[in-house]
Each structure stands twice: as C-alpha cells, then as structure tokens.
Design a protein around this motif. Structure first.
Motif, PDB file in Angstrom:
ATOM      1  N   SER A   1       0.813  -1.219   0.000  1.00  0.00           N
ATOM      2  CA  SER A   1       0.000   0.000   0.000  1.00  0.00           C
ATOM      3  C   SER A   1       0.844   1.266   0.000  1.00  0.00           C
ATOM      4  O   SER A   1       0.380   2.324  -0.434  1.00  0.00           O
ATOM      5  CB  SER A   1      -0.944   0.004   1.209  1.00  0.00           C
ATOM      6  N   GLY A   2       2.103   1.169   0.442  1.00  0.00           N
ATOM      7  CA  GLY A   2       2.997   2.326   0.417  1.00  0.00           C
ATOM      8  C   GLY A   2       3.663   2.568  -0.922  1.00  0.00           C
ATOM      9  O   GLY A   2       4.325   3.586  -1.118  1.00  0.00           O
ATOM     10  N   GLY A   3       3.519   1.618  -1.862  1.00  0.00           N
ATOM     11  CA  GLY A   3       3.987   1.814  -3.226  1.00  0.00           C
ATOM     12  C   GLY A   3       5.453   1.571  -3.485  1.00  0.00           C
ATOM     13  O   GLY A   3       5.904   1.753  -4.616  1.00  0.00           O
ATOM     14  N   GLY A   4       6.219   1.144  -2.476  1.00  0.00           N
ATOM     15  CA  GLY A   4       7.658   1.007  -2.674  1.00  0.00           C
ATOM     16  C   GLY A   4       8.125  -0.383  -3.049  1.00  0.00           C
ATOM     17  O   GLY A   4       9.190  -0.537  -3.637  1.00  0.00           O
ATOM     18  N   ALA A   5       7.352  -1.390  -2.692  1.00  0.00           N
ATOM     19  CA  ALA A   5       7.750  -2.781  -2.933  1.00  0.00           C
ATOM     20  C   ALA A   5       6.559  -3.526  -3.531  1.00  0.00           C
ATOM     21  O   ALA A   5       5.588  -2.928  -3.986  1.00  0.00           O
ATOM     22  CB  ALA A   5       8.218  -3.434  -1.632  1.00  0.00           C
TER      23      ALA A   5
END
Length: 288
Positions: free
Chosen positions: A27-31
C-alpha cells in the motif's frame, strides 16, 4: 458528391514484451506489485499482475497482511495467461503453503522463464510467509524457477546456510540449486566486510558470474529485492540470456538504490524512474 479518399491506417503497434508478477500489494507503493509494475514499465515491458496478498504497509513496516483465496489467485492467473500470454513471470510474496502450491502448479504449466523472489521477511523484519509454507517453497516453487533470487537472510531461512564471506555465497548457491532451480542469484547486499561494494553471485552450478557494483550510502532502499527480480524478468522477456539479464537488472537496481528518496517517517523506496529522464525532485518543481 465525391466520397473523400480514405486516410491510410497505420499498422497496429506491436505489444511490448509481456511480464506477469504474482505477488503481494504494498500500500505504500515502494515494494511488491507496485514496485514490480513500475520496474517493468521503466524497462520497456508491459507489466500485468496477479494479486496474491494485500498488505497494510508504509515506511515504518507492515501493519498487517491478508492473503487472497486460492480460487482468486488461480482465476487472475488464468485470465491473463490464457488470453494475453506472458513472456516471463516473476513471483514475490505468496504468504501461505496453499498459495505457494497453487502458483507452483500454474507455473509448471507455463512455457515462459520464471523468476522466483522467495520473499519471507520484509525490509523492516516483518514476516510475510507462514512458517509452514517454507517446505512448499523448497519442494514445489523452487523447482519451477529459471532463476531464484534470495538475499542472505532468505538463504539462511531456506537452507540453513549462514554466509559470512564470498566463499560462503558459493555454498549458499549450491544449497539453493539443490532444490531444483536452473540458476541461483545469491544477493550479497547484506554481506559484512565489503563496505564499498555490493557483490551478487549468479550460477547454475557450472558457470559462475560475479555481479559487482558500488555500495551506495543511502538508507532508502525499500523494494530493492522486488525491483531486482522484476528487472531480471523484464530482461528475460526481451529474450536476453540469464547472465545478460542479471547484469542489466543489477545495473538498473543499483541506479534505483542510488536515487532512493525519503518517504514518510521510516525507510523510503528506491526510485524506479531514475533513468526515465527526470528526477523525483523535478516533478515537485524543485529543479528546472
């Protein structure tokens, strides 16, 4: 009244190489799937996804995760593969033994290179794989892999081999290859004693390729493993050999790490768009 001549139609543009990720959502978009799709786009391929799990995740860690039903994962996979097709598949977080077994069964019936990122623990140390799923990863998933890409913690989790130096990486590769993948890419980013260099070992048990790059002093490295595995899958989809694809993936990932940026109160992500002709600062109007 004369009918105007028809305007010649340009031939349809061919689709770019097709890559499928089977993984968890970050949900944080980094992984996770978000990092996979960004990487695939940056490398000129068309990314598609099968969501196997959903995480509540930010720069501070993973607050929770929920795996999808086996039927939902199978339906997503068949929907994409049976209609669109794939030229490479990458797997990430699969969460449970049931999902690992289902995905392994689907991969065994797919004629495309497979990159397995055996995700067990997040960058923050949060578990992303049920303890009873490890045997399924070893005996069902790894045999389907063209390349498996464990870091040193994942090597220890899968094989019990604890790596202290580069010779130990050879032992780790041999142990991983014993489970049946064609190639092992042992990532040495966590190796102590090499502060200025990040060395990875790619081997099929006969050929040996060391992939070396400068180690960047940047704590914002969230998504590194997903990015490398997705870059490798993208290059394989383009028709590169495994050694060629691994070198290109290492170069892309090293650049993304160098350009990693702060996000939230914890660890920021690598910059997947680092070589697309802009910097993330420029997008905010801080440059140019």
């Amino acid at each position: 009244m004369e009918t105007p001549p028809e305007t010649p139609q340009a031939p349809p543009r061919p689709a770019p190489p097709l890559v499928l990720t089977v993984a968890g959502s970050d949900s944080g978009g980094g992984a996770g799937i978000q990092a996979d799709l960004k990487t695939m786009l940056a490398l000129g391929t068309h990314g598609m996804s099968v969501v196997a799990a959903v995480t509540a995740q930010n720069s501070l860690g993973v607050q929770g995760y929920w795996e999808l039903p086996v039927e939902a994962v199978r339906a997503q996979y068949r929907s994409v593969v049976d209609d669109i097709g794939v030229q490479a598949v990458k797997t990430g977080m699969l969460a449970s033994a049931a999902l690992v077994g289902t995905v392994a069964e689907l991969l065994a019936d797919t004629a495309a290179p497979v990159v397995v990122d055996p995700v067990g623990v997040s960058k923050h140390g949060d578990s992303l794989l049920a303890s009873d799923a490890l045997d399924s990863v070893r005996t069902e998933l790894l045999p389907t892999a063209t390349v498996v890409t464990p870091n040193l913690d994942e090597v220890a989790q899968l094989t019990g081999v604890h790596v202290e130096d580069e010779d130990g990486m050879r032992d780790a590769a041999a142990a991983v290859l014993g489970y049946g993948p064609r190639w092992a890419l042992i990532k040495g980013g966590h190796l102590r004693g090499a502060p200025d260099e990040s060395a990875d070992l790619l081997t099929d048990g006969h050929q040996e390729h060391w992939l070396r790059a400068p180690r960047h002093d940047n704590r914002h490295t969230h998504g590194t493993g997903c990015t490398l595995a997705s870059a490798l899958a993208a290059q394989l989809a383009k028709g590169q050999s495994v050694p060629e694809a691994a070198r290109a993936a290492k170069e892309y990932t090293t650049g993304a790490i160098a350009a990693g940026f702060p996000l939230g109160a914890g660890l920021g992500p690598v910059d997947h768009g680092w070589r697309l002709g802009y910097a993330h600062g420029a997008v905010r109007g801080e440059e140019g």
